[in-house]
Design an enzyme around this catalytic site. Sequence first.
Site, PDB file in Angstrom:
ATOM      1  N   SER A 145     -31.271   7.950 -59.528  1.00 18.28           N
ATOM      2  CA  SER A 145     -30.162   7.714 -60.445  1.00 18.28           C
ATOM      3  C   SER A 145     -29.170   8.896 -60.344  1.00 18.28           C
ATOM      4  O   SER A 145     -28.796   9.276 -59.234  1.00 18.28           O
ATOM      5  CB  SER A 145     -30.723   7.524 -61.855  1.00 18.28           C
ATOM      6  OG  SER A 145     -29.769   6.976 -62.702  1.00 18.28           O
TER       7      SER A 145
ATOM      8  N   ASP B 271     -31.425  -3.909 -58.860  1.00 22.81           N
ATOM      9  CA  ASP B 271     -31.073  -2.813 -59.763  1.00 22.81           C
ATOM     10  C   ASP B 271     -29.571  -2.845 -60.016  1.00 22.81           C
ATOM     11  O   ASP B 271     -28.775  -2.768 -59.076  1.00 22.81           O
ATOM     12  CB  ASP B 271     -31.455  -1.477 -59.099  1.00 22.81           C
ATOM     13  CG  ASP B 271     -30.953  -0.274 -59.896  1.00 22.81           C
ATOM     14  OD1 ASP B 271     -30.665  -0.433 -61.096  1.00 22.81           O
ATOM     15  OD2 ASP B 271     -30.846   0.812 -59.288  1.00 22.81           O
TER      16      ASP B 271
ATOM     17  N   HIS C 245     -34.708  -0.066 -60.525  1.00 23.46           N
ATOM     18  CA  HIS C 245     -34.104   1.275 -60.461  1.00 23.46           C
ATOM     19  C   HIS C 245     -35.092   2.307 -59.892  1.00 23.46           C
ATOM     20  O   HIS C 245     -36.171   2.503 -60.430  1.00 23.46           O
ATOM     21  CB  HIS C 245     -33.663   1.664 -61.868  1.00 23.46           C
ATOM     22  CG  HIS C 245     -32.568   2.681 -61.909  1.00 23.46           C
ATOM     23  ND1 HIS C 245     -31.477   2.664 -61.066  1.00 23.46           N
ATOM     24  CD2 HIS C 245     -32.377   3.758 -62.726  1.00 23.46           C
ATOM     25  CE1 HIS C 245     -30.683   3.677 -61.364  1.00 23.46           C
ATOM     26  NE2 HIS C 245     -31.196   4.357 -62.358  1.00 23.46           N
TER      27      HIS C 245
END
Lengths: 520, 520
Positions: free
Chosen positions: A182, A450, A477
Amino acid sequence: MYCNDKCMLLLLIASAALSACFCLHLHKDPVTYIPSDNSVVENGAKNYKWSEEWLYDVPVDHFSFSNDQTFRLRYLINTDHFLTNGPIFLYTGNEGNIELFAQNTGLMWDLAPLFGAAVVFAEHRFYGKSQPFGAQSYARVNNVGYLSSEQALADFAELIRFLKTERLLNARRSPVIAFGGSYGGMLSAWMRIKYPHLVQGSIASSAPVFWFLDMSVPEDAYSHVVKRSFLNSGCAEQNIINAWSALEKLASSASGLDYLNRLFHLESKSHLNKSSDWLMLREYLEEIFESMAMVNYPYPSNYLTELPGWPVKVACGFFNSTQKVSAEESAQSMYALMNLYYNYTGKRETFCINPIVCDDSAYAALGDPFGWPWQSCTEMVMQQCSSGPPNDFFVKNCPFTLEGQLTYCKKIFGKIGYTKSIMRPHWTILNYGHQYPTATNIIFSNGYLDPWSAGGWSQKSEEIRSLVSIIIEDGAHHYDLRGKHPLDTDSVKNARRLEKLYIKKWLKEEKLHSVKKNSY
Amino acid sequence: MYCNDKCMLLLLIASAALSACFCLHLHKDPVTYIPSDNSVVENGAKNYKWSEEWLYDVPVDHFSFSNDQTFRLRYLINTDHFLTNGPIFLYTGNEGNIELFAQNTGLMWDLAPLFGAAVVFAEHRFYGKSQPFGAQSYARVNNVGYLSSEQALADFAELIRFLKTERLLNARRSPVIAFGGSYGGMLSAWMRIKYPHLVQGSIASSAPVFWFLDMSVPEDAYSHVVKRSFLNSGCAEQNIINAWSALEKLASSASGLDYLNRLFHLESKSHLNKSSDWLMLREYLEEIFESMAMVNYPYPSNYLTELPGWPVKVACGFFNSTQKVSAEESAQSMYALMNLYYNYTGKRETFCINPIVCDDSAYAALGDPFGWPWQSCTEMVMQQCSSGPPNDFFVKNCPFTLEGQLTYCKKIFGKIGYTKSIMRPHWTILNYGHQYPTATNIIFSNGYLDPWSAGGWSQKSEEIRSLVSIIIEDGAHHYDLRGKHPLDTDSVKNARRLEKLYIKKWLKEEKLHSVKKNSY
């Protein structure tokens, strides 16, 4: 992105302006840990051990000399498998307590014994225990202003030097592989891009490096992939769209409000009292859709919250009726979704959805309630909104505007000195690049399911100068960063296999080509 | 490096501690210019024309958000030859008024018509007219602290965006080639290293990128190359060594002091009055040796001062006697050297060598007397000293120590808030690299007779990933950047030929490979 509205509500802001905070970290950190020096931390199925240590005398400002204050940066380290001049696997921490990432990045733990690697998790400044100004870190723009991605990268650079020359024995020629997911994935990629002499390769998982102005990511892309994920798992789109109408309809009468309060087990302080209160419920539920798409792993997990395997598929069981259903039945589907996401263990009896009065806000649980909001109000301005059907199954709140974002930022940070000129929405792309013409040795992995994948780097050809794009077709994710599991899908196994191969390749090349003297 | 002692004297500091300021800019800017908007500037033999313009709203701090002040950055521009999406030749300004570099970087002017290029000279913040805090820029550490190389590079990044999207028409796909000499050469190389998406190639001339701690450049290397340059030009080493003794001997008597004052045409306020005053004269003369080695061009020039062609060879005419000479004759040789360097045009009648009382100090003439000293007290800590024979023909003042440098820095900047923790001598190499594992498209050119060449990047093999090392065998300081001249040597012609070829190659490759959308 209704998550954004949620942020504002959480911060006592009622307007509908948008922020670009990562839904990922709007949620309560579900991981239990015992934060103490040299602690041994256990995490459910996994049992990772580390020592909690500190890098001292880190400059608050690496790039100017107006402020000579320093602070201490926390990192977690395990050297059980480290061999002489073996690699250092460095997690470039993102917006949260570093333990969260140590416990959910099993890939590093799994690979370390195979490579004779030290495992290090570096905390991001202004998160967790790495507060440059202690309790005053967020009290003034003058303080929190030093929360920026470039400053964090420079912290990591200093940490690498320290690890190789002081902390570790026989590590002066140790190559460093950065890992991150991320925003942490963005940092690991940027670390290789800006400090290629310090980091020999990066695994940048689910890093939305291009989700900025000046790039071509559609503002409603996140919502679109959420829809894709749910439809792929068997949801009937129209049932979800109908459910919003049903909630609104029920909220239009006193009896309907009463029904909703009872159905959703709402605590009295967060009861829906008037028709417009349904918006609060809607935003709460939208955020669940958005978050669940991120953590849609094939086995039970507890990254953001405890969930069964393939939770989206489970949720879609509530929305796959082919019959026409009543408003009450639609509302019941939504309650089932909420109960699944926030109460899979069945321990909760009530819910509190009004962030203005509820104490259990996600930000408070995270520990740094203003961290990501600050970043989204300075350099991490990510355009996101929902345009409604047919793009997605949410209610339209596009377009995203800088004015809207500024309104949000001033409301949160105005009282500590925030002004319009502090936001620099073009800086991130100007600084890190809209393309990476000289970068090498980065894997950008993204899950097709995602929502953040829409802002990731990818390339049709598999490899350019060892910049590698991996798409995990059934991946959520940063699924690939997780530890191996018997229920892992073939696509994530393949992604990890490639990652391992590339790390091996990078380390081999580094050994062949490195200048022998002064390797840090 | 006795230049360093000179710096301190210039700054009213009498100690013998060392600074690492570039001798290059200790000298008076000899170039006449008329600084006004859209001015036409003439420069002796060359006649370069530019428009003086400003980039507004440049953040004082690009990397944090604690300070939202902005300033205006000056640049000079000529678009006479610019074609649609043609290249932008950008000089990354260093420590001085930008006009100095515009007038002495003829290479850019010579190449521009051949490439259809715009020519832009960007001033470095805190120099010339680009003062972020106006007259208060150097008044406080809080202000001058924003004078750093990384901030300057970010200024240039913002300028590139502005040029391509606003200032120039039809330039969105314009590639940018950075040029720079000396510290400006370091900046041009680092610009390509840190912002490869903004700059497609760099000519880094005489850039001592490795003259920092943690690297292997000997602290007495500068003095050594000065000696090499003078001996190559016919000086008898022993005559120079003897001359220092002669000066010291003469200064030991009243009649000798009187003789020296008359011989050197010293103004009464800078008379040598006691034996130890000879040190002041020595440092003044040493700096001349050191500077002359830098500007030892084959034709008359006026970069730092007006000089004949091959000035070192001319100077060596004063030091090539094979006979034993008297102390007075040795002193006369030194006077001849000084008169050559500072009075080639024959207009001066007296000299003032005591920086404590003389108004015509080089720093004052430069306009920013504290600029390079500040940089040498923060991140540009370059270890330099003289170890005496056989390394060089100066008097020993090695070793260089950080403590000595700190003493110097505290004396200059202590009163505005400088503390020990402001100096970060390891940062430059940690930040920019001790090697450039992913960089491409940089030419590092160095003159074999340029003292700064000892800290330059070079490689035995000619090319690695289009990192090119060019050694100009009879070259002084960034000789290749100068405009073409009938007396140019073959080695500089060859260097410029290669530079032109590489620029052509880089531009061609850029055209082939560039991502078409969003090219800034």
